[in-house]
Design an enzyme around this catalytic site. Sequence first.
Site, mmCIF file in Angstrom:
data_model
loop_
_atom_site.group_PDB
_atom_site.id
_atom_site.type_symbol
_atom_site.label_atom_id
_atom_site.label_comp_id
_atom_site.label_asym_id
_atom_site.label_seq_id
_atom_site.Cartn_x
_atom_site.Cartn_y
_atom_site.Cartn_z
ATOM 1 N N LYS A 27 51.233 29.147 43.211
ATOM 2 C CA LYS A 27 51.388 30.355 42.637
ATOM 3 C C LYS A 27 50.157 31.148 43.097
ATOM 4 O O LYS A 27 49.108 30.573 43.643
ATOM 5 C CB LYS A 27 51.525 30.557 40.844
ATOM 6 C CG LYS A 27 50.182 30.091 40.458
ATOM 7 C CD LYS A 27 50.261 30.456 38.883
ATOM 8 C CE LYS A 27 51.437 30.208 38.138
ATOM 9 N NZ LYS A 27 51.562 30.279 36.738
ATOM 10 N N LYS A 85 60.716 29.033 41.014
ATOM 11 C CA LYS A 85 60.613 29.784 39.542
ATOM 12 C C LYS A 85 60.646 31.388 39.746
ATOM 13 O O LYS A 85 59.862 31.885 40.481
ATOM 14 C CB LYS A 85 59.175 29.311 38.875
ATOM 15 C CG LYS A 85 59.512 27.797 38.786
ATOM 16 C CD LYS A 85 57.693 27.471 38.329
ATOM 17 C CE LYS A 85 57.053 28.308 37.173
ATOM 18 N NZ LYS A 85 55.627 27.638 37.204
#
Length: 238
Positions: A27, A85
């Site tokens: 991320k 995600k």
Amino acid sequence: MKLLVSVVNITEAADSIKGGADILDVKNPKEGSLGANFPRVIREVKELVPKNLELSATIGDLPNLPGTASLAALGAAVSGVDYVKVGLFGVKTSVEATAMMTEVVRTVKEYDHDLKTIVSGYADFRYVGCVSPLELPMVAHRSGADGVLVDVKIKASKSTLFNFIGDKQLRQFVTQAHDSNLLAALAGSLGKQDVHRVHGLGADIIGVRGAVCAKKDRVAGKIQKEKVAELAEEISKL
């Protein structure tokens, strides 16, 4: 229960592997709670991850733009992840969330049916104006997604998952997910002190970053393998 550690580069990935993480989650905290990193970084981490570990990537705190979300999801899929995600930041209702996730799931499954899509929401939804994460098990079931995650959008010392949602609601969230054969993941400024609590709620995955970074700084701090190892050891005792 598996330990997911969010990393920003290959160095942090290597330290997380050495520390005993089960899932590496690529991320970019500079772009938000579920900020997306670059495809090149995901590919670099993918080359490092051993076959016994899994790779995840966040694709952003997304607006209610199904086309944009689908393209981002495809980018993560092509980069070699096991989990995509999706942060449902811009959607306000379960209807909007289902419509968006249906398109995202379709895109991911058309590329590789084995890839898993995770519907991600925010415990502080009342403050940031997005859909309640407690509605996400239904959204995931209807859209054909594979799992659900609750995180926190506004990261601060007191903004932990449990400051916004109680155990009873979280247990119901996990139960609803499992009733639909979905993975259930909990995150949101969690640390070693939360491991037994999260496990007691029945979660399949606990997600961390700040807790394993230097000075607990999720943005400027770097992941320390010793802190990952402490968490992994705590989970091994369950």
